[in-house]
Scaffold this active site. Structure first.
Site, PDB file in Angstrom:
ATOM      1  N   SER A 156       5.044  -2.176  -2.993  1.00 24.76           N
ATOM      2  CA  SER A 156       4.488  -2.680  -4.408  1.00 24.76           C
ATOM      3  C   SER A 156       3.381  -2.370  -5.055  1.00 24.76           C
ATOM      4  O   SER A 156       2.426  -2.823  -4.962  1.00 24.76           O
ATOM      5  CB  SER A 156       4.102  -4.326  -3.543  1.00 24.76           C
ATOM      6  OG  SER A 156       4.674  -4.726  -2.506  1.00 24.76           O
ATOM      7  N   GLY A 163       0.453   2.452   6.733  1.00 23.39           N
ATOM      8  CA  GLY A 163       0.475   1.436   8.076  1.00 23.39           C
ATOM      9  C   GLY A 163       1.187   0.144   7.847  1.00 23.39           C
ATOM     10  O   GLY A 163       0.966  -0.629   8.734  1.00 23.39           O
ATOM     11  N   LYS A 164       1.533   0.006   6.611  1.00 16.74           N
ATOM     12  CA  LYS A 164       2.093  -1.522   6.510  1.00 16.74           C
ATOM     13  C   LYS A 164       3.328  -1.893   7.331  1.00 16.74           C
ATOM     14  O   LYS A 164       3.189  -3.075   7.981  1.00 16.74           O
ATOM     15  CB  LYS A 164       2.889  -1.336   5.090  1.00 16.74           C
ATOM     16  CG  LYS A 164       2.159  -1.108   3.970  1.00 16.74           C
ATOM     17  CD  LYS A 164       2.966  -1.147   2.624  1.00 16.74           C
ATOM     18  CE  LYS A 164       4.229  -0.177   2.555  1.00 16.74           C
ATOM     19  NZ  LYS A 164       3.693   1.459   2.563  1.00 16.74           N
ATOM     20  N   SER A 165       4.044  -1.003   7.850  1.00 13.27           N
ATOM     21  CA  SER A 165       5.183  -1.148   8.880  1.00 13.27           C
ATOM     22  C   SER A 165       4.516  -1.479  10.268  1.00 13.27           C
ATOM     23  O   SER A 165       4.788  -2.370  10.891  1.00 13.27           O
ATOM     24  CB  SER A 165       6.403  -0.407   8.864  1.00 13.27           C
ATOM     25  OG  SER A 165       6.864  -0.243   7.610  1.00 13.27           O
ATOM     26  N   GLY A 216       0.888  -1.113   0.005  1.00 11.09           N
ATOM     27  CA  GLY A 216      -0.025  -0.177  -0.026  1.00 11.09           C
ATOM     28  C   GLY A 216       0.876   1.192  -0.002  1.00 11.09           C
ATOM     29  O   GLY A 216       2.162   1.140   0.043  1.00 11.09           O
ATOM     30  N   LEU A 217       0.291   2.306  -0.067  1.00  9.52           N
ATOM     31  CA  LEU A 217       0.879   3.631  -0.056  1.00  9.52           C
ATOM     32  C   LEU A 217       1.791   3.987   0.955  1.00  9.52           C
ATOM     33  O   LEU A 217       1.816   3.363   2.289  1.00  9.52           O
ATOM     34  CB  LEU A 217       0.025   4.847  -0.037  1.00  9.52           C
ATOM     35  CG  LEU A 217      -1.085   4.765  -1.482  1.00  9.52           C
ATOM     36  CD1 LEU A 217      -2.100   6.156  -0.858  1.00  9.52           C
ATOM     37  CD2 LEU A 217      -0.387   5.324  -2.651  1.00  9.52           C
ATOM     38  N   SER A 218       2.748   4.810   0.994  1.00 10.61           N
ATOM     39  CA  SER A 218       3.952   5.250   2.036  1.00 10.61           C
ATOM     40  C   SER A 218       2.824   5.871   2.926  1.00 10.61           C
ATOM     41  O   SER A 218       1.958   6.926   2.712  1.00 10.61           O
ATOM     42  CB  SER A 218       4.627   6.185   1.293  1.00 10.61           C
ATOM     43  OG  SER A 218       5.536   6.696   2.557  1.00 10.61           O
ATOM     44  N   GLY A 219       2.960   5.436   4.181  1.00  7.39           N
ATOM     45  CA  GLY A 219       2.148   6.068   5.251  1.00  7.39           C
ATOM     46  C   GLY A 219       0.637   5.317   5.665  1.00  7.39           C
ATOM     47  O   GLY A 219      -0.003   5.887   6.405  1.00  7.39           O
TER      48      GLY A 219
END
Ligand SMILES: Nc1ncnc2c1ncn2[C@@H]1O[C@H](COP(=O)(O)OP(=O)(O)OP(=O)(O)O)[C@@H](O)[C@H]1O
Ligand SMILES: [Mg+2]
Length: 174
Positions: free
Chosen positions: A85, A16-18, A11-14
């Site tokens: 990705s 919440g992936k990490s 998903g987009l930067s920010g």
């Protein structure tokens, strides 16, 4: 014991992936799984230091990550990976390397939310013209088809999201 799997957050930067990956990995740890974490930022500091953000390099970034995940998987680790990705071809690459062992999780937040969070100050840098080819602003982000697992982080807590993921990915798959 659960079958070893790769959970691939994108998903987009920010978006919440990490954050979600870390929290999900902790819960898997508590559950007795040996977890191997792969994160875009970490890889770009070392293994993928030579790569930039061109279409070609983004592909190579995810390809190497997927191959590392594959190695960890064959050694019995559960892998939790977080990579932007951005396009379907990148996600296809991941699926082609990991096959049935990968669960793709779309971490969904609007670009406005991501811009407001601006965790690393990157959106501000983009605004100032200091970063080119930024996903969702000046480089493409292709929405996945909705057959994939999607978790919205807009206006929800991390804990709620992890509970939902746990229910869908672990409890209901037993
Ligand atoms: N429900 C939620 N789930 C995840 N993160 C949330 C949620 N609500 C608020 N946040 C906040 O959003 C931010 C997400 O940042 P994070 O670094 O996880 O994004 P990212 O997708 O990994 O970005 P990048 O691609 O730049 O690494 C964090 O500050 C987190 O606390
Ligand atoms: Mg991150």
């Amino acid at each position: 014991m659960e079958k070893a799997r790769v959970y691939w957050f994108f998903g987009l930067s920010g978006s919440g992936k990490s954050t979600l990956s870390d929290a999900f990995a902790l819960r898997l740890n508590d559950f007795g799984q040996h977890v191997f974490r792969l994160d875009g930022d970490e890889l770009r500091k070392g293994v993928n230091k030579d790569l930039g953000f061109s279409q070609e390099d983004r592909m190579e970034n995810v390809r190497r990550a997927a191959e590392m995940a594959q190695l960890a998987l064959t050694q019995g680790f559960t892998v939790v990976a977080s990579f932007i990705s951005p396009e379907e071809i990148h996600r296809e690459k991941v699926r082609s390397v990991l096959g049935e062992y990968v669960e793709m999780i779309f971490v969904d937040a609007s670009i406005d939310t991501c811009r407001t969070r601006d965790v690393k100050g990157l959106y501000q840098q983009v605004e100032k013209g200091n970063i080119k080819e930024f996903t969702g602003v000046s480089a493409p982000f292709e929405m996945p088809n909705m057959e994939e697992l999607r978790i919205s982080t807009d206006g929800t807590t991390v804990e709620h999201c992890v509970n939902v993921l746990w229910e869908k990915l672990i409890v209901s798959r037993k």
